[in-house]
Design a protein around this motif. Structure first.
Motif, PDB file in Angstrom:
ATOM      1  N   ASN A  77       0.828  -1.199   0.000  1.00 39.90           N
ATOM      2  CA  ASN A  77       0.000   0.000   0.000  1.00 39.90           C
ATOM      3  C   ASN A  77       0.868   1.256   0.000  1.00 39.90           C
ATOM      4  O   ASN A  77       0.621   2.211  -0.737  1.00 39.90           O
ATOM      5  CB  ASN A  77      -0.921  -0.022   1.229  1.00 39.90           C
ATOM      6  CG  ASN A  77      -2.007   1.021   1.169  1.00 39.90           C
ATOM      7  OD1 ASN A  77      -2.649   1.205   0.148  1.00 39.90           O
ATOM      8  ND2 ASN A  77      -2.221   1.701   2.282  1.00 39.90           N
ATOM      9  N   GLU A  78       1.927   1.222   0.788  1.00 39.77           N
ATOM     10  CA  GLU A  78       2.860   2.352   0.862  1.00 39.77           C
ATOM     11  C   GLU A  78       3.602   2.532  -0.460  1.00 39.77           C
ATOM     12  O   GLU A  78       3.752   3.647  -0.966  1.00 39.77           O
ATOM     13  CB  GLU A  78       3.841   2.099   2.003  1.00 39.77           C
ATOM     14  CG  GLU A  78       4.723   3.264   2.350  1.00 39.77           C
ATOM     15  CD  GLU A  78       5.583   2.936   3.554  1.00 39.77           C
ATOM     16  OE1 GLU A  78       6.743   2.515   3.359  1.00 39.77           O
ATOM     17  OE2 GLU A  78       5.093   3.078   4.692  1.00 39.77           O
ATOM     18  N   GLU A 103      -4.695  10.308   2.499  1.00 38.45           N
ATOM     19  CA  GLU A 103      -4.340   9.473   3.650  1.00 38.45           C
ATOM     20  C   GLU A 103      -5.531   8.633   4.113  1.00 38.45           C
ATOM     21  O   GLU A 103      -5.386   7.444   4.407  1.00 38.45           O
ATOM     22  CB  GLU A 103      -3.833  10.336   4.820  1.00 38.45           C
ATOM     23  CG  GLU A 103      -2.516  11.041   4.562  1.00 38.45           C
ATOM     24  CD  GLU A 103      -2.675  12.294   3.680  1.00 38.45           C
ATOM     25  OE1 GLU A 103      -3.803  12.841   3.573  1.00 38.45           O
ATOM     26  OE2 GLU A 103      -1.667  12.707   3.083  1.00 38.45           O
ATOM     27  N   GLN A 127       1.338   4.000  -3.091  1.00 37.30           N
ATOM     28  CA  GLN A 127       1.063   5.413  -2.850  1.00 37.30           C
ATOM     29  C   GLN A 127       2.142   6.270  -3.506  1.00 37.30           C
ATOM     30  O   GLN A 127       1.848   7.258  -4.154  1.00 37.30           O
ATOM     31  CB  GLN A 127       1.018   5.694  -1.348  1.00 37.30           C
ATOM     32  CG  GLN A 127       0.783   7.152  -1.000  1.00 37.30           C
ATOM     33  CD  GLN A 127       0.705   7.374   0.498  1.00 37.30           C
ATOM     34  OE1 GLN A 127       0.720   6.436   1.284  1.00 37.30           O
ATOM     35  NE2 GLN A 127       0.607   8.619   0.904  1.00 37.30           N
ATOM     36  N   ARG A 149      -6.194   5.799   1.494  1.00 35.50           N
ATOM     37  CA  ARG A 149      -5.220   4.709   1.533  1.00 35.50           C
ATOM     38  C   ARG A 149      -5.392   3.889   2.818  1.00 35.50           C
ATOM     39  O   ARG A 149      -5.251   2.675   2.810  1.00 35.50           O
ATOM     40  CB  ARG A 149      -3.799   5.262   1.420  1.00 35.50           C
ATOM     41  CG  ARG A 149      -3.519   5.883   0.056  1.00 35.50           C
ATOM     42  CD  ARG A 149      -2.231   5.410  -0.545  1.00 35.50           C
ATOM     43  NE  ARG A 149      -2.234   4.032  -0.929  1.00 35.50           N
ATOM     44  CZ  ARG A 149      -2.541   3.577  -2.140  1.00 35.50           C
ATOM     45  NH1 ARG A 149      -2.918   4.412  -3.076  1.00 35.50           N
ATOM     46  NH2 ARG A 149      -2.483   2.299  -2.418  1.00 35.50           N
ATOM     47  N   THR A 205      -5.988   1.445  -5.870  1.00 38.85           N
ATOM     48  CA  THR A 205      -5.158   2.613  -6.184  1.00 38.85           C
ATOM     49  C   THR A 205      -5.755   3.416  -7.328  1.00 38.85           C
ATOM     50  O   THR A 205      -5.725   4.643  -7.321  1.00 38.85           O
ATOM     51  CB  THR A 205      -3.729   2.149  -6.548  1.00 38.85           C
ATOM     52  OG1 THR A 205      -3.164   1.494  -5.422  1.00 38.85           O
ATOM     53  CG2 THR A 205      -2.845   3.318  -6.946  1.00 38.85           C
TER      54      THR A 205
END
Length: 199
Positions: free
Chosen positions: A96-97, A171, A100, A174, A160
């Motif tokens: 996920n990070e 933020e 992003q 996500r 995404t």
């Protein structure tokens, strides 16, 4: 100027070219963007651009390498960890990070699939997603548990592309994706729920 500083500045230039090319690819599409237009947006000559990238395909390869590296590192990390729920949750958090940070590149790849279909390495991310899916599935899992595991991956990956259309801060969105993905992987790990309509 030291060699290290020269290499660093060259790396900055390559990244700047990739960033500007990506802007144009997203604005106009891959096929409709020329190297001349990329050079004009950068305010450099085509010869200066050629020094770093000979073709648009070379630019795309650089973009893929840039976003592929953290995914490959994540796969290597996951393979070295115990096959626990905590590891699976951490794989999803790290993915996920990574997404992003690389969301514009993934959007470009998604929106230009037809143009990029026949280029070398076009199945690269499909293969990486398969490897991540294997990290998330419990050995000997039921079909339902496997579907939940793969769903957790798809929630993070394909979510995404849906975030732009949702309300809320980046933020919040996500965090929501990760929460729903964790719910799926938790359910897959707990398992034992009957399949609807099953025997």
């Amino acid at each position: 100027m030291t060699e290290e500083r020269r290499r660093g500045r060259g790396g900055d230039t390559r990244q700047r070219i990739q960033d500007v090319a990506l802007e144009l690819f997203l604005e106009r599409g891959y096929d409709q963007t020329s190297l001349r237009e990329i050079a004009e947006r950068l305010d450099v000559t085509k010869a200066a651009l050629y020094y770093h990238f000979r073709t648009k395909e070379d630019i795309v390869s650089g973009l893929l390498e840039r976003i592929g590296r953290p995914v490959e590192e994540l796969i290597a990390w996951g393979r070295a960890q115990p096959r626990t729920l905590e590891t699976r949750r951490e794989v999803l958090r790290r993915l996920n990070e990574a997404l992003q940070d690389s969301a514009p590149v993934f959007r470009f790849l998604q929106e230009n699939q037809a143009a990029l279909r026949n280029r070398e390495g076009s199945g690269y991310f499909r293969d990486r997603m398969r490897e991540l899916g294997e990290l998330l599935a419990e050995p000997g899992a039921t079909v339902l548990e496997q579907v939940r595991s793969v769903s957790s991956l798809f929630i993070v990956y394909f979510g995404t592309f849906a975030l732009d259309a949702m309300e809320g801060s980046a933020e919040e969105k996500r965090a929501a994706l990760l929460q729903v993905a964790w719910e799926q992987i938790d359910a897959a790990h707990a398992g034992r729920a009957p399949i609807p309509g099953g025997a």
